[in-house]
Design a protein around this motif. Structure first.
Motif, PDB file in Angstrom:
ATOM      1  N   GLY A  30      26.332  50.844  57.105  1.00 49.81           N
ATOM      2  CA  GLY A  30      27.362  51.757  57.707  1.00 49.81           C
ATOM      3  C   GLY A  30      27.491  51.713  59.493  1.00 49.81           C
ATOM      4  O   GLY A  30      26.410  51.204  59.750  1.00 49.81           O
ATOM      5  N   GLN A  71      24.923  57.978  55.854  1.00 47.27           N
ATOM      6  CA  GLN A  71      26.069  57.167  55.098  1.00 47.27           C
ATOM      7  C   GLN A  71      25.812  55.623  55.554  1.00 47.27           C
ATOM      8  O   GLN A  71      25.471  55.145  56.542  1.00 47.27           O
ATOM      9  CB  GLN A  71      27.053  57.588  55.869  1.00 47.27           C
ATOM     10  CG  GLN A  71      27.551  58.835  55.368  1.00 47.27           C
ATOM     11  CD  GLN A  71      29.119  59.182  56.031  1.00 47.27           C
ATOM     12  OE1 GLN A  71      28.882  59.324  57.294  1.00 47.27           O
ATOM     13  NE2 GLN A  71      29.804  59.783  55.172  1.00 47.27           N
ATOM     14  N   PRO A 115      34.868  34.453  40.749  1.00 45.75           N
ATOM     15  CA  PRO A 115      36.421  34.606  40.454  1.00 45.75           C
ATOM     16  C   PRO A 115      36.445  33.515  39.621  1.00 45.75           C
ATOM     17  O   PRO A 115      36.021  32.392  39.804  1.00 45.75           O
ATOM     18  CB  PRO A 115      37.077  34.506  41.682  1.00 45.75           C
ATOM     19  CG  PRO A 115      36.255  34.733  42.938  1.00 45.75           C
ATOM     20  CD  PRO A 115      34.937  34.540  42.474  1.00 45.75           C
ATOM     21  N   SER A 131      35.555  25.690  44.133  1.00 53.40           N
ATOM     22  CA  SER A 131      35.517  26.745  43.420  1.00 53.40           C
ATOM     23  C   SER A 131      36.603  27.836  44.268  1.00 53.40           C
ATOM     24  O   SER A 131      36.797  27.681  45.336  1.00 53.40           O
ATOM     25  CB  SER A 131      34.334  27.387  43.624  1.00 53.40           C
ATOM     26  OG  SER A 131      33.906  27.520  44.838  1.00 53.40           O
ATOM     27  N   PRO A 132      36.938  28.901  43.500  1.00 54.18           N
ATOM     28  CA  PRO A 132      37.875  29.852  43.847  1.00 54.18           C
ATOM     29  C   PRO A 132      37.001  30.808  44.663  1.00 54.18           C
ATOM     30  O   PRO A 132      35.793  30.975  44.254  1.00 54.18           O
ATOM     31  CB  PRO A 132      38.598  30.388  42.485  1.00 54.18           C
ATOM     32  CG  PRO A 132      37.566  30.157  41.525  1.00 54.18           C
ATOM     33  CD  PRO A 132      37.027  28.902  41.732  1.00 54.18           C
ATOM     34  N   GLN A 133      37.432  31.020  45.844  1.00 52.71           N
ATOM     35  CA  GLN A 133      36.640  31.893  46.809  1.00 52.71           C
ATOM     36  C   GLN A 133      37.367  33.265  46.899  1.00 52.71           C
ATOM     37  O   GLN A 133      38.641  33.056  47.255  1.00 52.71           O
ATOM     38  CB  GLN A 133      36.014  31.355  47.800  1.00 52.71           C
ATOM     39  CG  GLN A 133      35.046  30.231  47.375  1.00 52.71           C
ATOM     40  CD  GLN A 133      35.120  29.395  48.898  1.00 52.71           C
ATOM     41  OE1 GLN A 133      35.129  29.915  50.050  1.00 52.71           O
ATOM     42  NE2 GLN A 133      34.269  28.183  48.374  1.00 52.71           N
ATOM     43  N   LEU A 134      36.747  34.361  47.330  1.00 53.72           N
ATOM     44  CA  LEU A 134      37.328  35.451  47.980  1.00 53.72           C
ATOM     45  C   LEU A 134      37.891  35.204  49.042  1.00 53.72           C
ATOM     46  O   LEU A 134      37.202  34.460  49.904  1.00 53.72           O
ATOM     47  CB  LEU A 134      36.518  36.607  48.014  1.00 53.72           C
ATOM     48  CG  LEU A 134      35.879  37.166  46.421  1.00 53.72           C
ATOM     49  CD1 LEU A 134      35.113  38.521  46.696  1.00 53.72           C
ATOM     50  CD2 LEU A 134      37.193  37.723  45.658  1.00 53.72           C
ATOM     51  N   LYS A 135      39.112  35.403  49.399  1.00 58.81           N
ATOM     52  CA  LYS A 135      39.652  35.395  50.959  1.00 58.81           C
ATOM     53  C   LYS A 135      39.106  36.514  51.803  1.00 58.81           C
ATOM     54  O   LYS A 135      38.812  36.266  53.036  1.00 58.81           O
ATOM     55  CB  LYS A 135      40.922  35.844  50.904  1.00 58.81           C
ATOM     56  CG  LYS A 135      41.773  34.271  50.797  1.00 58.81           C
ATOM     57  CD  LYS A 135      43.376  34.577  50.895  1.00 58.81           C
ATOM     58  CE  LYS A 135      43.905  33.226  50.819  1.00 58.81           C
ATOM     59  NZ  LYS A 135      45.550  33.583  50.798  1.00 58.81           N
ATOM     60  N   ASN A 136      38.902  37.673  51.141  1.00 60.59           N
ATOM     61  CA  ASN A 136      38.201  38.627  51.829  1.00 60.59           C
ATOM     62  C   ASN A 136      36.892  39.060  51.385  1.00 60.59           C
ATOM     63  O   ASN A 136      36.475  39.736  50.050  1.00 60.59           O
ATOM     64  CB  ASN A 136      39.271  39.970  51.838  1.00 60.59           C
ATOM     65  CG  ASN A 136      38.814  41.013  52.511  1.00 60.59           C
ATOM     66  OD1 ASN A 136      37.832  41.115  53.246  1.00 60.59           O
ATOM     67  ND2 ASN A 136      39.532  42.212  52.368  1.00 60.59           N
ATOM     68  N   LEU A 139      34.916  42.380  49.825  1.00 60.11           N
ATOM     69  CA  LEU A 139      35.344  42.761  48.519  1.00 60.11           C
ATOM     70  C   LEU A 139      33.904  42.662  47.647  1.00 60.11           C
ATOM     71  O   LEU A 139      33.849  43.449  46.696  1.00 60.11           O
ATOM     72  CB  LEU A 139      36.428  41.974  47.753  1.00 60.11           C
ATOM     73  CG  LEU A 139      37.087  42.401  46.423  1.00 60.11           C
ATOM     74  CD1 LEU A 139      37.951  43.514  46.970  1.00 60.11           C
ATOM     75  CD2 LEU A 139      37.832  41.141  45.791  1.00 60.11           C
ATOM     76  N   ASP A 145      39.879  48.058  44.417  1.00 63.56           N
ATOM     77  CA  ASP A 145      40.075  47.793  42.757  1.00 63.56           C
ATOM     78  C   ASP A 145      39.841  46.498  42.473  1.00 63.56           C
ATOM     79  O   ASP A 145      40.658  45.709  42.897  1.00 63.56           O
ATOM     80  CB  ASP A 145      41.329  48.206  42.586  1.00 63.56           C
ATOM     81  CG  ASP A 145      41.947  49.438  42.858  1.00 63.56           C
ATOM     82  OD1 ASP A 145      40.965  50.337  43.366  1.00 63.56           O
ATOM     83  OD2 ASP A 145      43.037  49.816  43.391  1.00 63.56           O
ATOM     84  N   ARG A 146      38.766  46.421  41.869  1.00 60.77           N
ATOM     85  CA  ARG A 146      38.693  44.890  41.359  1.00 60.77           C
ATOM     86  C   ARG A 146      38.929  44.512  40.096  1.00 60.77           C
ATOM     87  O   ARG A 146      38.711  43.377  39.639  1.00 60.77           O
ATOM     88  CB  ARG A 146      37.194  44.597  41.587  1.00 60.77           C
ATOM     89  CG  ARG A 146      36.644  44.635  42.862  1.00 60.77           C
ATOM     90  CD  ARG A 146      35.271  43.967  42.629  1.00 60.77           C
ATOM     91  NE  ARG A 146      34.174  45.036  43.030  1.00 60.77           N
ATOM     92  CZ  ARG A 146      33.064  44.780  43.569  1.00 60.77           C
ATOM     93  NH1 ARG A 146      32.560  43.480  43.090  1.00 60.77           N
ATOM     94  NH2 ARG A 146      32.281  45.674  43.829  1.00 60.77           N
ATOM     95  N   TYR A 147      39.664  45.596  39.301  1.00 61.64           N
ATOM     96  CA  TYR A 147      39.705  45.489  37.788  1.00 61.64           C
ATOM     97  C   TYR A 147      40.792  44.138  37.708  1.00 61.64           C
ATOM     98  O   TYR A 147      40.755  43.679  36.515  1.00 61.64           O
ATOM     99  CB  TYR A 147      39.999  46.773  37.099  1.00 61.64           C
ATOM    100  CG  TYR A 147      41.216  47.309  37.856  1.00 61.64           C
ATOM    101  CD1 TYR A 147      42.587  47.248  37.412  1.00 61.64           C
ATOM    102  CD2 TYR A 147      41.312  48.287  38.779  1.00 61.64           C
ATOM    103  CE1 TYR A 147      43.730  47.669  37.962  1.00 61.64           C
ATOM    104  CE2 TYR A 147      42.257  48.974  39.330  1.00 61.64           C
ATOM    105  CZ  TYR A 147      43.495  48.622  38.843  1.00 61.64           C
ATOM    106  OH  TYR A 147      44.789  49.225  39.082  1.00 61.64           O
ATOM    107  N   ARG A 148      41.687  44.060  38.703  1.00 62.13           N
ATOM    108  CA  ARG A 148      42.475  42.940  38.300  1.00 62.13           C
ATOM    109  C   ARG A 148      41.971  41.380  38.502  1.00 62.13           C
ATOM    110  O   ARG A 148      42.691  40.429  38.472  1.00 62.13           O
ATOM    111  CB  ARG A 148      43.484  43.085  39.101  1.00 62.13           C
ATOM    112  CG  ARG A 148      44.936  43.865  38.057  1.00 62.13           C
ATOM    113  CD  ARG A 148      45.924  44.464  39.034  1.00 62.13           C
ATOM    114  NE  ARG A 148      45.508  45.377  40.100  1.00 62.13           N
ATOM    115  CZ  ARG A 148      45.443  45.022  41.331  1.00 62.13           C
ATOM    116  NH1 ARG A 148      45.923  44.055  41.657  1.00 62.13           N
ATOM    117  NH2 ARG A 148      45.424  46.090  42.069  1.00 62.13           N
ATOM    118  N   LEU A 149      40.713  41.522  39.227  1.00 61.69           N
ATOM    119  CA  LEU A 149      40.096  40.170  39.485  1.00 61.69           C
ATOM    120  C   LEU A 149      39.438  39.730  38.247  1.00 61.69           C
ATOM    121  O   LEU A 149      38.725  40.445  37.580  1.00 61.69           O
ATOM    122  CB  LEU A 149      39.368  40.363  40.607  1.00 61.69           C
ATOM    123  CG  LEU A 149      38.749  39.280  41.391  1.00 61.69           C
ATOM    124  CD1 LEU A 149      39.852  38.853  42.270  1.00 61.69           C
ATOM    125  CD2 LEU A 149      37.565  39.688  42.331  1.00 61.69           C
TER     126      LEU A 149
END
Lengths: 175, 1696
Positions: A30, A71, A115, A131-136, A139, A145-149
């Motif tokens: 943090g 924090q 992913p 491989s599919p990779q996260l753009k961000n 995450l 909200d990752r539930y859609r990934l």
């Protein structure tokens, strides 16, 4: 003002489909945290075990942090990559774990995921690599909200961390 | 409770059984009651009306009824529904008590339905169901059905009159009385009976399906009938709606019979009823039998809904569903009165449109329409018209009231409500909707990465998502010269060129334009003049001056205008002439060759002119011009005349004055003469007449005054000359009068001779042309990406490509190269390489224009046929074209732009893309103020810039054109000036609340600071081993030095004096150094496999073989070989282990003591006395060597004689700073190892001779004889240093001389002392690896590649020799080494010092050597080969051997010496650079660092090996067997001895030098030098006193003065031993002293180095008390602040 010293190693990874692996890691903290000494991120070598299932890196982590607040307790995030026989690298997993808050040695197992990608991508991955990779990449450790990934569980990264805390009790924090 | 239920059940069944009968009755009753109510109603009051209405409201609507019937019918037919109905009735009795609640809940649901039933037709639907039960019940319950009255019924009435409690109590009492009296005995029996009965009943209901058909039919019929009746009733009710009030009697009947559970239906108010009810109650109660109490409680509950709110209460619902509720309409009182009342209070706005006139407020009643006036009003939010109208009405109304109070206006000038444009945000924002992909969750498929990311890629990786495309359009190529041109073509081309120019000039018509301009200027001048003449009197002085100025201005304009016009006209005329000439030539060529090759045809049109008119204009022009010139000259003449007059006046005045003076003088002389003769006769008189002496003097002065030159009278202007000139000029440049005007026209109409008619040469040429093909290769980032079709060259030498190449790119465009190739037969040759510009982001392929790029190629081609060739000369006879050499050239018509996709979007890389909204806004506005044009696409991206632009342009914010733009950049908040977008975001805003401490607390924590600095590897703290655990344990002064340094860095000092300049330079160097360190620190942390893994080579067969062979080798224990020591890495070292080993073998040619008896002796002392001494046994000299390193010194034992041998090994401890023995740290150490040679002198100080036998009282003194300084870095990098070194010896060594015998044998070496030694570090330390990074370069790839090859080849053969082809410059770029050599002029001052060639060279060498020297490694750790250019070197005033050598070589080049730079190794420097010059037959090597030179044959030459030799043109690698200069040949042409870099295979491409054109030398400030000199002297004096603080230090001023005088001479002699005479002088003065001392010469870098040098000589360590000292400092300034510092120190001891 309180200090946190993390000394340890990324031992290795297990249960990945392939074992020629390397890992990029980083410590995320943090805003209250400052690095006094040591590297906040790095990359391991590629371990290509012949007889074992799991890769061993024994990559040292030695970081000295100071903080003015609790924090954003440091967390270590990983990207495990696989290097195939053609020397190409593809992403095999993301994962993160918090640095333990109690002093002493800790064995940590950090599960990873990646992913899954669309069907076409899966086919392409099977034949051509990639491989599919996260753009961000935030995450990996952020609470979005990752539930859609849709993801696939990959192997585990093993860590052995020694945690030294100092002056936390001065501020009323008992670890 | 059970009993209560049972009882209730029974009661209910009783009530139900007579239902069907009652239903009929009820209807009749109702009918009757209705009629009655009709009557009563009229009498009743207004309040009751509402009540009755409510009752009426309970009547069912037809639709509801229909539904109901349908349902009931269904219920009859379908047994399951039947059961459900029955279920409602018996269930509670059957069920256990605890279930009751559930049932009730169930019922509640039903109630709604049942409510309707009840309200609809007062239970008739129940009748069919009740029938079977009824039978049973009649048996079971004999009491008359008429009697039962339901408790609820009465209760329903009671609340109206009585208080509930009272009634309750009353009833309770009664109930108790009666119940106790009657019921109790019967209770048991009755219950039993009922249970039985109920059982039966239940069975019946269960087997309801068994009921016979007949009965069902009957039921159906009855139902039909009922329905009919009901319909009828409905009809009637509808007729007299709202009035339904039973008469008391009817009501009585009604209640008693039926409506026990429906009190709502009948809320009668009459007193009568109440009475009756009471009666009923009394009657009823006995009937209630057992469970009366319970009943009462129930009633109690049931009362509530009547009085109070909840109509539907679960508890109150009856089992049967006959709830006490009814569905009602909302009450609404619409009586007129209320309406009126309401109308008084309420206001209903109308929905009609308000006429705008009403809304417009203020004086002018006309509404304005702003939008029509062109103002931007924005888009109003959409609203329905009615609402808007209502609102407007309301506001108007409000305004009326407000106006009275002075309220505001809600309407704008346009008569519409004031409204903001559109309050909706332009971009939709809403909480994330699950269907939408969140940005953070995006997943991207990436191909497996082979290479690491490269910044060259636009999107980071080669397979990124972006799609960027460059369109390269290659249109055509036109050759303006080609080697296949025929001579005719050449001419035609020339003609074309000229014609193009002609056409251009014609269209511009500059001559006419200028003529016109001239005319106007003339006119205005004339006008002005007239004006001035006319109004002369009216103008004051200022005006006149103003006019004068204007007139002058005009004149100037006329003059320049004429000149310009003349120039233009001349050019026009020349052009015309040339064209015609060429055309003639072309025609001649055509006739000569007898065929025509090109279509050019020139048509000359003549236009005859009127000769007379022409003549007139011609004359006028000439006259005009003439007039002007005349005027000009006149003016000139006048000016001159004025001057002349002035001068003349002055001259005449002077002449006159002279004459007068002359006469006066004469007069005086006469008077004097007369006076003498006349004696003093008239003395008194003469006194008066006698002119005063002043006057005489004045006259003298006047007479002696130099004559003014007699001014020449200026010539009057000469017309004729100028006239001739003008005419000549006009003839030359203008069309002569009468000459026809010529118009040219070039057409391509000439028919070309067909090939078959041409001679053979031409035929083959044409053939060649047709065979020739051209194509274009396109290289993107130096890679061929595309190539055009190869198109044939047309006979006109044009090639049409017309191709567009679409390059999809993933890398950032670095360059786009078009290569033009020519194909002839099978050979393909590159004609030219063109660099196309990378288009700006705004250049699209649609907007870009085709541009001509000129092509040039110096290809040499010649043909045997008619083709003229290219790059070869061919003769021509025309003027201006004689013997021309034309090279192939032409123009390529092409363009490069970014592609545009089908949406019209530019496919430009992202940095130049723009946010959508802004762009669209900007696209739309195509007015004069275009932000894209002003800011460029890049600028538009930056909101701040746009905001600024908006401010600057002062765009009308009301202009609808800019509305969108303004909206996008609308100011936030109230401040309209800040259009900048908000630039902050908040993260963890609650952070502060949870903080332990402030940031500063961490910042200021010294411990943390220390840890952090250590981690950052800041020099001072880099190897700080232990950081204390507590802050208080950290020493207070830890950061002092660091802070100081930081502060100093920030401070900028002006380089006023030399010292400060040096400081600035050193600071600068420090900064450069730190930058370099920082740059390479990162690299140092990047490890490759070799750094981490050290792998021993796996032994193979061959190795085994050799090792086996070794076993068989003979052992030679006496032949000792030095083994390669193993390098020890930094981690394994303990500080105490490391030491420097210095083994000193011997010294030669040590100076010997001169006889000390005669006082101050010199080298040429009394020989005989010395001889005597020798014989006596007094040693010549007792030298020893002292080694000093890091302030630790060790010494050898004393040797004897001038050539002592020591053979001693000294071990000096070595401490690395911060105890860090890593290479990075070690290579930065710039400490030196000092070796000093001393003579140990034993001085007898016995005071008393008598004690000599018994006492020894002696003092040991050491006299400095010479020193040697070896930098630590040299030892470190070379590992060891071994050899014989020359000692630095002072030119004069007082009290010492040479051993004469040696002198004779080695005359040449007489003045030098040598020492043999071996220095190394134990254990061997790891040396720094040279940086592996490859540097950027400006050199061509080919050259570097070749250099690498050349170097590798030589290094393979001679691995130990140094071959250098390229070095790194200060910017970190690789530079080819020959570029460093260039003639550079040495400072004149230095040159002038020498008298012969050699002398001059020596002075130059000395000048160079005086520039302080610092090793590269110290300056740039890790980079050994940084060479700075000479100007940088001169600026910084420090450099290492290479820089010195380069500078010296450049100076020598300028002095026309044959000079080379020698790269090799020397002692003690190790790898170094020397300068080699050719002096006659000999070669000299110059050590630029010291200024010395050695002959090639010199055995003591410090240059040990020669690797390569470099001059400005070439590099020669040494491929001879030997590498020692004395053994080598320096014939560079000998290919077997020297391998040149540039040779026949690879010639020198003509590398330009990287050195500056000229070195600029700054004069050294003499005063500053003197100041410095004094400063140093003072400092040294103080230091010496400080060093010998135990004794008194006396200074001998006399000696100092003499020494001061001597020092400049020493500089003159370039340190070559002292001039004898001066030493004699010193000697003479100090006969009575024993003097020992010497001058030291140093290059000035800083003062501390001088004191150190003085200290190391140990002059101060004279222990005797009667010693005196003398010190003199002299600084010889050379240009550019190069200073030679001489320090003369001496100690004098008075001889007793």
């Amino acid at each position: 003002m309180a200090e946190l010293h993390i000394i340890g190693q990324i031992v290795g990874a297990s249960e990945f489909p392939e074992s020629s692996l390397f890992c990029k890691w980083g410590i995320h903290t943090g805003g209250a945290w400052k690095t006094l000494a040591g590297l906040r991120d790095g990359q391991t070598q590629v371990d290509n075990p012949v007889s074992h299932d799991s890769a061993y890196w024994a990559h040292p982590i030695d970081i000295h942090l100071t903080t003015k607040g609790l924090q954003g307790w440091p967390k270590i995030h990983f990207q495990v990559w696989h290097q195939d026989s053609h020397g190409r690298s593809e992403l095999y997993g993301y994962g993160f774990c918090h640095v333990p808050t109690s002093p002493g040695m800790h064995e940590i197992v950090c599960p990873t995921w990646r992913p899954s990608g669309s069907f076409q991508e899966q086919v392409s991955q099977f034949f051509l690599g990639g491989s599919p990779q996260l753009k961000n990449h935030d995450l990996i450790y952020s609470g979005a909200d990752r539930y859609r990934l849709s993801t696939i569980a990959m192997g585990k990264v093993h860590l052995r961390l020694g945690v030294i805390l100092r002056n936390f009790d001065k501020f009323g924090i008992e670890c | 409770m059970k009993s209560k239920h049972r009882h209730k059940q029974k009661e209910l069944s009783k009530v139900k059984s007579p239902k069907d009968d009652l239903a009929k009755e009820l209807r009749t009753v109702k009918k009757r009651s209705k009629a009655k109510i009709d009557e009563t109603l009229r009498q009743e009051e207004e309040e009751l009306a509402a009540l009755s209405y409510r009752e009426d409201g309970t009547l069912p609507m037809p639709g509801e009824e229909g539904e109901e019937t349908a349902r009931t019918e269904e219920g009859e037919e379908a047994p399951p529904t039947e059961t459900t109905v029955t279920f409602a009735e018996p269930e509670p009795t059957e069920e256990e008590q605890e279930l009751e609640d559930k049932v009730k809940k169930l019922k509640k649901k039903k109630e709604k339905v049942e409510e309707e039933e009840v309200s609809a037709f007062e239970a008739p639907p129940e009748t069919p169901r009740a029938e079977p039960e009824q039978k049973e019940e009649e048996e079971a319950v004999p009491p008359a059905p008429t009697t039962p009255t339901s408790a609820p019924e009465e209760e329903a009435k009671t609340p109206r009159s009585m208080s509930m409690k009272a009634r309750m109590k009353d009833r309770l009492r009664k109930a108790k009385e009666e119940a106790e009296a009657k019921v109790e005995q019967e209770a048991q029996e009755e219950r039993r009976e009922r249970r039985l009965q109920r059982d039966k009943q239940q069975k019946l209901t269960r087997f309801d399906t068994d009921i016979d058909e007949a009965e069902l039919e009957r039921m159906a019929d009855e139902r039909q009938k009922q329905l009919k009746v009901r319909w009828k009733k409905m009809g009637r009710q509808a007729e007299d709606r709202g009035v339904f009030m039973p008469t008391p009697e009817e009501a009585y009947d009604f209640f008693t019979r039926e409506f026990e559970h429906e009190p709502d239906e009948e809320p009668p108010k009459e007193e009568v009823k109440e009475e009756e009810e009471k009666k009923e109650e009394e009657e009823e109660k006995p009937e209630g039998e057992e469970g009366e109490e319970d009943e009462e409680k129930k009633k109690d509950k049931k009362d509530k809904p009547e009085d109070e709110e909840p109509l539907i209460d679960a508890d109150d619902v009856d089992e049967e569903g006959y709830g006490m509720y009814a569905w009602r309409r909302p009450e609404y009182d619409d009586s007129k009165e209320t309406l009126d009342k309401q109308m008084a209070v309420l206001y209903y706005p109308e929905i009609s449109t308000v006429p705008p006139e009403e809304k417009v407020f203020g004086e002018e009643k006309e509404p304005r329409f702003l939008e029509d006036e062109g103002l931007y009003v924005g888009i109003r939010p959409k609203m329905s018209g009615w609402n808007l109208n209502k609102m407007e009405h309301r506001l108007l109304k409000e305004r009326e009231s407000k106006l009275r109070k002075g309220g505001g206006n809600w309407f704008g000038e346009d008569g519409r409500m004031l409204a903001l444009p559109d309050p909706l945000r332009p971009s939709p924002s809403r909480p994330p909707i699950p269907e939408e992909q969140e940005e953070g969750l995006e997943v991207q498929f990436q191909k497996a990465i082979v290479r690491e990311f490269d910044s060259r890629y636009i999107d980071g990786t080669p397979n990124a998502s972006g799609f960027y495309q460059l369109d390269i359009d290659i249109n055509s190529l036109v050759f303006s010269h080609h080697h296949l041109f025929s001579r005719e073509h050449v001419l035609a081309n020339k003609l074309n060129e000229l014609y193009d120019e002609y056409v251009l000039r014609r269209s511009l018509n500059m001559a006419d334009y200028l003529t016109e301009k001239l005319k106007t200027a003339k006119k205005s001048a004339l006008h002005l003049r007239e004006h001035m003449a006319a109004h002369k009197s009216e103008h004051d002085y200022a005006d006149r001056a103003n006019f004068e100025r204007r007139l002058l201005d005009y004149k100037y304009q006329i003059k320049t205008g004429r000149e310009m016009r003349d120039r233009e006209q001349r050019r026009d005329r020349e052009l015309l002439k040339q064209i015609i000439n060429i055309w003639k030539e072309l025609k001649a060529e055509r006739t000569k060759q007898n065929h025509i090759n090109c279509p050019e045809k020139l048509t000359i049109t003549r236009e005859e002119v009127d000769k007379e008119k022409d003549q007139m204009i011609w004359k006028m022009e000439i006259e005009d011009e003439l007039e002007e010139i005349r005027e000009e000259r006149q003016e000139e003449y006048e000016r001159k005349m004025a001057e002349y007059n002035e001068e003349l006046k002055a001259y005449q005045a002077q002449q006159e004055a002279k004459k007068e003076a002359e006469t006066r003088k004469k007069k005086r002389e006469n008077t004097k003469g007369s006076k003498a003769s006349l004696g003093s006769r008239a003395s008194k008189q003469s006194k008066d007449n006698d002119p005063s002496p002043e006057e005489i003097a004045k006259d003298e002065e006047i007479i002696n005054e130099p004559d003014y030159p007699q001014p020449d009278k200026p010539e009057p202007p000469d017309d004729t000359v100028s006239r001739d000139q003008i005419v000549a000029k006009a003839k030359e440049i203008r069309r002569r009068p009468g000459e026809p005007k010529l118009y040219l026209e070039l057409t391509n109409t000439q028919t070309i001779t067909p090939t078959q008619d041409c001679p053979r040469g031409e035929q083959s040429r044409r053939d060649d042309v047709s065979k020739c093909k051209v194509f274009v290769k396109i290289l993107f980032n130096n890679k061929e990406v595309s190539r055009s079709d190869s198109r044939p060259l047309s006979q006109e030498f044009k090639v049409n490509f017309g191709q567009i190449f679409n390059l999809k790119i993933v890398q950032w465009p670095e360059n786009i190269i078009l290569q033009l190739y020519e194909q002839r037969g099978f050979s393909t040759e590159m004609l030219a390489e063109l660099n196309a510009k990378i288009p700006d982001a705004s250049v699209s392929s649609k907007s870009v224009h085709l541009e001509d790029m000129s092509v040039e190629c110096n290809l040499k081609v010649s043909h045997s046929h008619n083709g003229v060739g290219s790059g070869v000369s061919f003769p021509f006879t025309i003027k201006g074209l004689e013997d021309t050499t034309l090279i192939t050239r032409g123009k390529l018509n092409c363009s490069v732009g970014w592609a545009v996709d089908e949406n019209g979007e530019l496919l430009v890389p992202p940095s130049t893309q723009i946010t959508e909204g802004v762009v669209s806004a900007m696209r739309r506005m195509e007015g004069m103020a275009d932000p894209i044009a002003d800011l460029g696409l890049d600028g538009v991206n930056d909101p701040e810039k746009v905001a600024k632009w908006l401010d600057e342009k002062r765009i009308d914010p009301n202009d609808p054109k800019y509305a969108d733009l303004f909206y996008n950049y609308k100011s936030k908040g109230s401040d309209p000036s800040s259009k900048a977008p908000v630039e902050y975001y908040r993260l963890e805003q609650l952070q502060q609340e949870f903080d332990f401490c402030e940031d500063e607390f961490i910042e200021e924590n010294r411990r943390f600071k220390l840890i952090k600095l250590r981690d950052d590897e800041v020099q001072e703290f880099k190897n700080y081993k232990m950081v204390p655990l507590q802050e208080r344990d950290i020493p207070r002064d830890t950061f002092m030095e660091y802070d100081k340094k930081k502060r100093e860095e920030e401070k900028i000092t002006d380089a006023k004096d030399i010292e400060a300049h040096r400081q600035v330079v050193s600071k600068f160097m420090q900064r450069v150094r730190e930058q370099v360190i920082r740059r390479f620190r990162r690299l140092a942390h990047q490890k490759c496999l070799e750094d981490v893994v050290s792998e021993d080579a796996v032994p193979n067969i061959a190795m085994i073989g050799t090792s086996l062979l070794k076993l068989t080798e003979r052992r030679r224990p006496l032949r000792v070989e030095r083994k390669e020591r193993k390098k020890v890495s930094a981690q394994n070292l303990r500080p105490e282990d490391v030491s420097i080993l210095v083994s000193i073998n011997r010294a030669i040619f040590v100076p010997v003591r001169a006889s000390s008896q005669s006082g101050a002796t010199t080298s040429r002392g009394d020989e005989t006395s010395r001889q005597v001494k020798n014989i006596v046994g007094d040693p010549l000299v007792q030298p020893f060597v002292e080694v000093m390193f890091q302030h630790v010194s060790m010494r050898t034992s004393v040797g004897t004689g001038p050539n002592p041998s020591f053979n001693e090994e000294l071990k000096l401890p070595f401490n690395a700073p911060n105890e860090d023995y890593s290479p990075a740290n070690l290579q930065q150490i710039n400490e030196n190892i000092y070796l000093n040679l001393f003579d140990e002198v034993v001085v007898d100080i016995s005071e008393d001779d008598r004690q000599r036998d018994t006492t020894v009282h002696k003092r040991i003194e050491k006299k400095w004889l010479g020193s040697l300084t070896i930098p630590f870095s040299t030892v470190y990098f070379n590992g060891k240093i071994e050899g014989t070194f020359k000692l630095n010896k002072p030119p004069v060594l007082l009290g010492y001389s040479r051993d004469d015998e040696e002198e004779e044998s080695l005359a040449k070496r007489k003045s030098d002392t040598y020492i043999s030694l071996f220095v190394t570090i134990e254990p061997a330390l790891q040396t720094a690896e040279p940086m592996k990074e490859r540097f950027t370069t400006n050199e061509s790839e080919v050259l570097l590649e070749y250099a690498e090859k050349w170097q590798a080849e030589l290094a393979g053969k001679f691995p130990k020799r140094e071959f250098k082809t390229s070095v790194i410059d200060v910017n970190g770029k690789t530079v080819f080494v020959t570029r460093y050599l260039k003639k550079l002029e040495p400072p004149d001052l230095v040159i002038e010092m020498g008298n012969s060639d050699q002398n001059r060279a020596e002075f130059v060498a000395r000048f160079v050597s005086l520039i302080p020297s610092v090793s590269d490694n110290v300056v740039f750790p890790g980079l050994c080969d940084i060479w700075s250019t000479c100007d940088q070197f001169m600026k910084w005033m420090t450099g290492d051997e290479e820089e010195h050598a380069v500078l010296l070589a450049n100076f020598f080049l300028h002095m026309n010496k044959e000079t080379w730079l020698v790269i090799g190794t020397a002692i003690p420097e190790g790898p170094t650079a020397y300068v080699m010059t050719k002096e006659g037959d000999e070669f000299w090597f110059w050590n630029a660092g010291t200024g010395e030179h050695f002959s090639k044959r010199d055995a003591y030459c410090p240059l040990q090996t020669v690797g390569c030799v470099i001059n400005q043109d070439n590099i020669w690698g040494n491929i001879q067997q030997y590498q020692k200069p004395s053994q080598m040949t320096f014939d560079l042409n000998n290919k077997s001895a020297w391998k040149p870099f540039f040779q026949s295979g690879f010639s020198n491409p003509g590398l330009s030098s990287c050195q500056p054109e000229k070195l600029y030398y700054k004069d050294t400030n003499e005063r500053a030098v003197r100041d410095l000199q004094e400063k140093i002297e003072q400092l040294l004096k103080n230091k010496i006193m400080e060093w010998r603080s135990r004794q008194i230090t006396r200074w001998n001023r006399h000696c100092t003065q003499i020494m001061r005088r001597l020092l400049p001479n020493l500089e003159q002699n370039v340190g070559k031993g002292a001039d004898q005479s001066h030493i004699d002088e010193l000697e003479q003065s100090f006969k009575s002293y024993k003097v020992s001392g010497f001058p030291i010469n140093l290059a000035y870098s800083e003062i501390s180095s001088i004191t150190e040098a003085v200290y190391s000589t140990g002059v101060h360590s004279q222990e005797s008390s009667d010693v005196e000292f003398a010190i003199a400092v002299y600084i010889h300034p050379y240009p550019n602040d190069v200073l030679s510092v001489w320090v003369y120190v001496a100690s004098l001891i008075r001889l007793r």
